[in-house]
Design an enzyme around this catalytic site. Structure first.
Site, PDB file in Angstrom:
ATOM      1  CG  ASP A 216       6.541   4.231  -2.972  1.00 17.67           C
ATOM      2  OD1 ASP A 216       6.540   5.231  -2.245  1.00 17.67           O
ATOM      3  OD2 ASP A 216       7.376   3.314  -2.854  1.00 17.67           O
ATOM      4  N   GLY A 238      -2.164   4.593  -2.258  1.00 14.12           N
ATOM      5  CA  GLY A 238      -0.772   4.989  -2.352  1.00 14.12           C
ATOM      6  C   GLY A 238      -0.247   5.313  -0.971  1.00 14.12           C
ATOM      7  CG  HIS A 239       3.253   4.302   0.240  1.00 15.23           C
ATOM      8  ND1 HIS A 239       4.486   3.715   0.205  1.00 15.23           N
ATOM      9  CD2 HIS A 239       2.351   3.284   0.127  1.00 15.23           C
ATOM     10  CE1 HIS A 239       4.349   2.396   0.085  1.00 15.23           C
ATOM     11  NE2 HIS A 239       3.067   2.118   0.024  1.00 15.23           N
ATOM     12  N   GLY A 240       0.595   8.388   0.031  1.00 15.47           N
ATOM     13  CA  GLY A 240       0.363   9.778   0.381  1.00 15.47           C
ATOM     14  C   GLY A 240       1.345  10.713  -0.282  1.00 15.47           C
ATOM     15  CG  ASN A 270       2.203   7.641   5.295  1.00 15.41           C
ATOM     16  OD1 ASN A 270       2.283   7.393   6.493  1.00 15.41           O
ATOM     17  ND2 ASN A 270       2.831   6.933   4.364  1.00 15.41           N
TER      18      ASN A 270
END
Ligand SMILES: *[C@@H]1O[C@H](CO)[C@@H](O)[C@H](O)[C@H]1NC(C)=O
Length: 392
Positions: A216, A238-240, A270
């Site tokens: 995440d 991951g999601h940044g 992201n």
């Protein structure tokens, strides 16, 4: 004479140690902990903590080499003196994920100030818990954050490794003046909700020189956070790094003064993201600074998304969160989608004061198509060379 010399060296070392080390040291093994990976050492850790916490002089809790099985544990303050929590070994969660998963926290520091946590590895063994979650099973427990600081101040966390947390790896809530440095956080890219570091309702948070690979957000900055500074973060997968999610509730505090600088994002969903629910809210995000960032094969290197609304929980609504004064400066690298910059802002509260300077984000495709910017309800300015071209 050599003997005398050795002797005086020894005295000198003892003196130095006496000056540098805390007056009182509490080794968990002396309180009954066993580094065999099987013996439940929870009570021993608590006894060591209580002794240290009531010390009239600065105290150290030490966890020597070895593997220590520990269940959900609360280290509660306030303590009488400064505390050094020194971990040389590994702390593991029990095999049954319900043991720590029924509590929201595995290792919680509550109302503690003047604390330094150094070294150590935390292994929450989250994979069975993630499988339960993924299976849509209603009987899964809530899941535990591996290490959390609730209502703490003046804390340093240095050199910690956190593996496979059930949920958030490091949680910071209602805290001030927290420094996280040289930490390593590792969970598989597909592991659900395993944010690296989550900050909420806190101020004066610094995260530096850390590696975060997770399923995440590498770091998420939630409502009520201010003066958050991140430097030299290696994020991905991951999601940044996200500011948000914001605006899920109507009465919500804003986020302000967040900096992400000198960092690298590798294969993340992201890069730097601002995310709010498409719902009425009094929240805001302002004075956000993203500077000197490298994007490597990132799906959405620069993104503001105010239309976040999973499961259609907010049909036909727009975000009440006001996003303003967001600066992007010297951000370079590659995007794995064509939309390298997305500003999907609220129709009722358009984004304002978005500044772009020296941006170069190219598309990693074999067709050599250019990247593009996408804007909705966003206003700003550009300077230097900006590619893809901004919408204004
Ligand atoms: C913004 O936060 C930084 C710490 O990250 C702090 O040094 C600075 O003083 C803050 N600026 C304002 C205007 O509060």
């Amino acid at each position: 004479m050599p003997k005398l010399a050795t002797f005086s060296w020894a005295i000198l070392l003892v003196l130095i140690a006496a000056v540098l080390s805390p007056a009182a040291a509490y080794n968990v093994v002396n309180f009954g902990a066993r580094g065999d990976g099987r013996t439940d050492s929870t009570a021993a850790f608590l006894r060591a903590w209580k002794a240290a916490c009531s010390s009239a002089t600065p105290a150290a809790v030490s966890v020597p080499r070895g593997t220590y099985l520990v269940r959900s544990i609360w280290f509660t303050g306030p303590c009488r003196s400064r505390i050094l929590f020194e971990i040389s070994g590994t702390i593991v969660a029990p095999n049954n994920y319900n043991d720590i998963g029924k509590s929201e926290f595995w290792i919680l520091f509550y109302k503690v100030s003047r604390l330094t946590v150094v070294g150590g590895t935390l292994d929450a063994k989250g994979s069975k818990f993630w499988s339960c979650r993924r299976g849509g099973n209603n009987h899964c427990p809530v899941g535990a954050r591996s290490i959390a600081f609730q209502t703490c101040s003046n804390v340093v966390v240095s050199g910690l490794t956190s593996l496979n947390s059930q949920t958030i790896h490091i949680g910071i809530n209602e805290c001030s003046n927290i420094k996280i440095q040289n930490v390593k956080i590792i969970a598989p890219s597909g592991s659900p909700n395993t944010d690296g570091i989550h900050i909420a309702s806190s101020r004066g948070i610094t995260i530096t020189s850390s590696t975060i690979r997770t399923g995440d957000d590498c770091v998420s900055v939630g409502p009520g956070s201010m003066n958050v500074y991140m430097e030299k973060i290696g994020c991905g997968p991951g999601h940044g790094i996200s500011v948000g999610s914001l605006g899920n509730s109507f009465n919500e505090e804003g986020v302000q003064n967040v900096t992400v600088i000198n960092s690298v994002f590798t294969k993340t969903d992201n890069g730097v993201r601002v995310k709010s629910w498409a719902r009425p809210s009094g929240g805001y995000a302002k004075n956000l600074n993203f500077k000197n960032l490298i994007m490597r094969n990132v799906a959405n290197p620069i993104i503001i998304d105010q239309k976040y609304c999973p499961d259609y929980r907010c049909p036909h609504q727009s975000s009440g969160v006001r996003v303003s004064q967001v600066t992007y400066k010297n951000i370079k690298g590659t995007s794995s989608t064509q939309a390298a910059m997305t500003f999907r802002c609220s129709s009722s509260n358009p984004c304002s004061g978005i500044k772009l300077q020296d941006i170069k984000l190219t598309y990693v495709n074999t067709l050599r198509r250019p990247t593009v910017s996408y804007c909705e309800n966003a206003r700003g300015s550009s300077s230097g060379s900006v590619f893809p071209r901004s919408c204004w």
